[in-house]
Structures are given as C-alpha cells and as structure tokens.
Design an enzyme around this catalytic site. Sequence first.
Site, short mmCIF file in Angstrom:
data_model
loop_
_atom_site.label_atom_id
_atom_site.label_comp_id
_atom_site.label_asym_id
_atom_site.label_seq_id
_atom_site.Cartn_x
_atom_site.Cartn_y
_atom_site.Cartn_z
N ASP A 60 2.02 1.11 9.94
CA ASP A 60 1.76 1.70 8.63
C ASP A 60 0.76 0.94 7.77
O ASP A 60 0.58 1.29 6.60
CB ASP A 60 3.06 1.86 7.86
CG ASP A 60 3.76 0.54 7.59
OD1 ASP A 60 3.42 -0.46 8.26
OD2 ASP A 60 4.64 0.49 6.71
N GLU A 61 0.08 -0.06 8.30
CA GLU A 61 -0.91 -0.75 7.48
C GLU A 61 -1.99 -1.36 8.35
O GLU A 61 -1.79 -1.68 9.52
CB GLU A 61 -0.26 -1.83 6.60
CG GLU A 61 0.43 -2.93 7.36
CD GLU A 61 0.96 -4.02 6.43
OE1 GLU A 61 0.26 -4.39 5.47
OE2 GLU A 61 2.07 -4.51 6.69
N ASP A 86 -2.19 0.81 3.15
CA ASP A 86 -0.75 0.65 3.37
C ASP A 86 -0.06 1.98 3.07
O ASP A 86 -0.07 2.46 1.94
CB ASP A 86 -0.21 -0.46 2.45
CG ASP A 86 1.20 -0.89 2.82
OD1 ASP A 86 1.75 -0.35 3.79
OD2 ASP A 86 1.74 -1.77 2.13
#
Length: 365
Positions: free
Chosen positions: A102-103, A8
Amino acid sequence: MRKIVHIDMDAFYASVEQRDNPALRGKPVVVAWKGARSVVCAASYEARKFGVRSAMPAIRAERLCPQAVFVPPDFACYKAVSKHVREILERHTDLIEPLSLDEAYLDVSCNKQGLATATEVAQAIRASIREELSLTASAGIAPNKFVAKIASDHRKPDGLFVVRPERVLSFLTPLPAARLPGVGQVMAEKLAALAIHTVGELRAVPTPLLVHKFGRWGLKLAELARGIDDEPVVPSRVRQSISSEDTFSEDHFLDELGPTITRLAERVWALAQREPRRARTVQLKLKTSDFQTLTRSLSPEAMPTSAQSLAEVALALRDRVDLPPRTRFRLVGVGLAHFDDAAPSPQDALFRADAAVASDSPRPC
C-alpha cells in the site's frame, strides 16, 4: 535537487473491504481474524477513532471498540488492487520503490507525462486511483525520501502535503524525534533521557556528542535532524526474507510458544511457495516482555520440505534460547531468509511458483 513522492493508500485493506461491501461503509472495520492470538492487519478510520491500530492484538481492538466489524483478510484481493496501483504509478515513472502493498516511493525528477511539478504528478496519481479503483491515497512530496514519507502522513486521509527544499528544516523542527526513521521506542527513550524530545532539540546537539553516545548511528541522527538523506529510490528491491509474527495479548513462557511457532511456520510455508527462489536460512524471532529482541537462525544442509519440517527447525531454534526459565515473551516470529539468485527446478517442493496461497475462489478486485 530530486523530486520524491511518497504515495500511501489510506487504510488500504479496510478501505478495500468498505469499497466492496457497502454495508461496511461508515462503520468501524477491523481487518483481522477474531481470537486471542490474532493481530489487527488494518483498521478503518472509523475504528482508529477508538484507538485501534495495525499490529494490535485483535482481542484488545475488540475491547477498545466493541461495535467493530471484524473482517478476515483477503490478501489475494489486496494484492490485485496493489498491482493496479502499481500500473498507475508506472505511467509516470520507472523509478518506483515499493515498501509494501500500500505504499511506495517515486522519483519524479523526470516524469513520463512531462508534468511541470512533482505536485502535479502526485495529483494525477491520486485522481487515477480515485477514478479507477474508488479508493483514496495520500501523498507527500519532498526533496528526499524520509521527509516525503513523513509528509504523506501530514494530511491523511486523502491528503497531499508538499515540503519544499527551503522549508525542510522548519517542517522537521517541531516534530517528535520518534518521527525520524529508525528512532523506535528504545531510541526515543534514550534521547528523552538526554532531554531530546523534538527534531529541533536533536539538531541542537553537537554531532560529536551524538557520535560519542550512539556511534555511527549518532552521525545518521545528526543528518536526519538536518533533513539530509541521500538514499536514492531503488526501483527493484529484491525480497530478502519471508516472515510472519504474532504479538500476544498476554506474555507467555518459552515452553508455551510451540503451537504459535507451528502455526506461524505453516503461514510462512504458504507464503514461501509463491517465491521462485530457494531460501537457505530459517529464522526465529522473539521479543521479551521488557522489549528485548533476540533472533536465532540456522542454515541447514537440507532445507525443510514441508510446513511441518519448517516448524521442527523453528522449534529447535527455540531450544537454543538461553534465558532465565521464568522469562516471558510478548512476540514470536518465524521466517525464511538468504534467498538464492537462481530459481529452483520445477520439482522443488519448497517453492513451487504456481502454488496457490489464496482461496480457491477469490472475489473479483
């Protein structure tokens, strides 16, 4: 026993802005357009200290943190950085399930570099992200996906947390039940009404009682409380929908939502032109002031061919909402769904693969 890593990126959009503009470093940065109807896309950790959070109305963020620096989002740049992160992840495994820019989940039960442990894989990934992108990422490591995701948040930012198989139950026990996937505000309130506030308290409830109260979801709750999650990492998750929504700083009546629906349709139209497949359904999502969510959808014979016609369909769906006239709404969203597998012809005006959504001169990333 699987080895799952959840990566993350830390305050991703805001961190990219701070990286690229040294004047923003150490300052409370809010990635959002200013305005009463705008929503926060991301907040730096300096801004989060004041209570600013993603999906919060921008006007509320401004009240919480008057000294915040508002930066308009640059999604073309964020996507380019995300692509580089993906390249780093692919050096270690092909079993990657992205959740957003983003993860992502990674199954590193077997890894390409021959590293001995999942912890070493996560450390190598975080080091590469730092060295190549000047950004930080947090990682959670566990025997399954949902525990790994909770773990990645345990030592943010720039942290790493490992939950070994024998420690899963002790790790989960003191956590609020709301930390479990799928337990939102409404479900948390229902559990609280049964004096269930933590995962440990949820685990103590007999499974038949949970099933009686919540049906099949009750069985899933019982499994999650025991750390059971057999869902595999899915490396190729096909997009099922494209949508955009706004949460209002003040509730509105249904007949006041027209301008927002039109603006959201324009945003969805722009996003859809990057999707090579054809959508078959238009969706409208609404949330009332008392958090009741309702959706309306339509699969017309002829799909919209412009942002304006998409807005017209969405507005027609609004007219199908049958609630008392004084009902107020706190959120509205417009979406496209049910994509065909086959790509459209090059002449298809709705989903031109080469259409540009970003600005003409995006900054280098």
